[in-house]
Design a protein around this motif. Structure first.
Motif, PDB file in Angstrom:
ATOM      1  N   ARG A 243       0.829  -1.206   0.000  1.00  0.00           N
ATOM      2  CA  ARG A 243       0.000   0.000   0.000  1.00  0.00           C
ATOM      3  C   ARG A 243       0.867   1.260   0.000  1.00  0.00           C
ATOM      4  O   ARG A 243       0.612   2.216  -0.748  1.00  0.00           O
ATOM      5  CB  ARG A 243      -0.928  -0.012   1.223  1.00  0.00           C
ATOM      6  N   LEU A 244       1.900   1.285   0.834  1.00  0.00           N
ATOM      7  CA  LEU A 244       2.771   2.448   0.928  1.00  0.00           C
ATOM      8  C   LEU A 244       3.558   2.666  -0.365  1.00  0.00           C
ATOM      9  O   LEU A 244       3.723   3.804  -0.826  1.00  0.00           O
ATOM     10  CB  LEU A 244       3.733   2.293   2.103  1.00  0.00           C
ATOM     11  N   LEU A 245       4.047   1.588  -0.955  1.00  0.00           N
ATOM     12  CA  LEU A 245       4.791   1.713  -2.207  1.00  0.00           C
ATOM     13  C   LEU A 245       3.888   2.213  -3.326  1.00  0.00           C
ATOM     14  O   LEU A 245       4.271   3.109  -4.100  1.00  0.00           O
ATOM     15  CB  LEU A 245       5.416   0.370  -2.577  1.00  0.00           C
ATOM     16  N   LEU A 246       2.686   1.660  -3.424  1.00  0.00           N
ATOM     17  CA  LEU A 246       1.753   2.106  -4.454  1.00  0.00           C
ATOM     18  C   LEU A 246       1.387   3.574  -4.266  1.00  0.00           C
ATOM     19  O   LEU A 246       1.262   4.323  -5.245  1.00  0.00           O
ATOM     20  CB  LEU A 246       0.497   1.234  -4.443  1.00  0.00           C
ATOM     21  N   ALA A 247       1.258   4.017  -3.016  1.00  0.00           N
ATOM     22  CA  ALA A 247       0.958   5.430  -2.761  1.00  0.00           C
ATOM     23  C   ALA A 247       2.093   6.321  -3.252  1.00  0.00           C
ATOM     24  O   ALA A 247       1.858   7.390  -3.842  1.00  0.00           O
ATOM     25  CB  ALA A 247       0.710   5.649  -1.271  1.00  0.00           C
ATOM     26  N   LEU A 248       3.348   5.898  -3.038  1.00  0.00           N
ATOM     27  CA  LEU A 248       4.490   6.688  -3.487  1.00  0.00           C
ATOM     28  C   LEU A 248       4.550   6.721  -5.012  1.00  0.00           C
ATOM     29  O   LEU A 248       4.799   7.772  -5.616  1.00  0.00           O
ATOM     30  CB  LEU A 248       5.785   6.104  -2.909  1.00  0.00           C
ATOM     31  N   VAL A 249       4.296   5.577  -5.637  1.00  0.00           N
ATOM     32  CA  VAL A 249       4.288   5.509  -7.098  1.00  0.00           C
ATOM     33  C   VAL A 249       3.187   6.394  -7.665  1.00  0.00           C
ATOM     34  O   VAL A 249       3.404   7.174  -8.609  1.00  0.00           O
ATOM     35  CB  VAL A 249       4.124   4.052  -7.565  1.00  0.00           C
TER      36      VAL A 249
END
Length: 318
Positions: A243-249
């Protein structure tokens, strides 16, 4: 000062053109380590007892997934053994970058108290220029320079400042340890005040901090945001990491994320029932693909970003 050539990595086997790295990298790992302060032997990767298992895992990952590079961030006071790293690189065919620096305060070696910032920077520069422990093997990155808490202690601040000065003097990049993901913004401020550009900094363990706003702020500054404890479920679920990685992307910062597993004890090895160095490739990246990531994004996250972090320069797409 003898800086690495442009677009070149400094590995335990010598200089390597970044463009020759065609497969993925692990941006924060340990192949040899000793953080055993309690005597139970858990936080250890012994260069004799565990070498065969480490070499077997890396060899399999090169064969299955094309693993091409490991950034090995074991530094002073952490049980570093660069001759063992050279052996691992030679036997696996995977390039390995060694590190220098000091970890967070409980693991500082005596010179941290005895020397001032400039003297500590000189210690690091000597290792970078002359090699580690008489081996002739030169570090290719500063790290993992550490702190714990929201603000570095006085000793940790001294080490971070020394690392920044050594990075500026030698042209290397710098990776941090932010304990449980905390204190990354304070680390970055210390480093950049010393003059180190943010794009030569990776802030560690941000996948342990459930704060997308901090991740965006770090990335917007130009720093790299390390999601580098993938698979360590006792600290954080991969659901949260994803979830955190997708938010950054989705916020437009895919070019600032680094991925790795941070194997830091022998119980994490596959041979002992752990998730191993390959959890990123075998388990996490398939979930990222299922969430919509294409081949170009995977290549960016696992190859081009770590190469750009290490060299400060872009590499061509596969």
């Amino acid at each position: 000062m003898n800086h690495p050539a442009p677009h070149t990595l400094r590995t335990v086997a010598g200089e390597l053109r970044a463009a020759s790295v065609r497969g993925p990298a692990l941006a924060h790992e340990h192949l040899v380590l000793d953080l055993d302060h309690v005597g139970d032997g858990a936080a250890v990767l012994d260069p004799e007892r565990h070498a065969a298992a480490v070499i077997a895992e890396l060899t399999e990952l090169r064969e299955r997934f094309g693993l091409s590079l490991v950034v090995e961030l074991t530094c002073r006071g952490m049980g570093r053994d660069v001759r063992a790293l050279a052996r691992a690189a030679r036997e696996t065919g995977v390039a390995v970058v060694a590190a220098t620096g000091w970890y967070y305060e409980p693991f500082h070696t005596p010179e941290v108290d005895a020397l001032d910032v400039e003297q500590l920077a000189e210690v690091l520069v000597r290792e970078i220029e002359d090699g580690i422990d008489g081996s002739g093997i030169r570090p290719g990155v500063l790290g993992e320079l550490g702190s714990h808490g929201d603000v570095p202690t006085a000793a940790e601040a001294k080490v971070l400042r020394a690392g920044a000065r050594a990075a500026l003097a030698t042209g290397l990049s710098l990776a941090t340890h932010a304990q449980l993901g905390r204190g990354g913004l304070a680390q970055l401020e210390l480093l950049t005040v010393e003059g180190l550009p943010a794009h030569r900094v990776s802030i560690g363990h941000q996948d342990l901090l459930d704060d997308p706003g901090v991740h965006r702020e770090l990335a917007a500054s130009g720093a790299y945001v390390a999601f580098d404890t993938v698979g360590k479920s006792s600290y954080q679920s991969d659901d949260t990491r994803l979830r955190l990685l997708l938010a950054l992307v989705e916020a437009g910062h895919a070019d600032r994320a680094l991925l790795s597993c941070d194997v830091s004890r022998h119980g994490y090895l596959r041979s002992e029932g752990g998730q191993g160095y390959g959890h990123l490739f075998a388990a996490f990246l398939p979930r990222l693909r299922a969430a919509g990531a294409d081949d170009d994004l995977i290549d960016l996250l696992t190859r081009r970003n770590p190469l750009r972090f290490l060299t400060g320069a872009n590499v061509e797409e596969n």
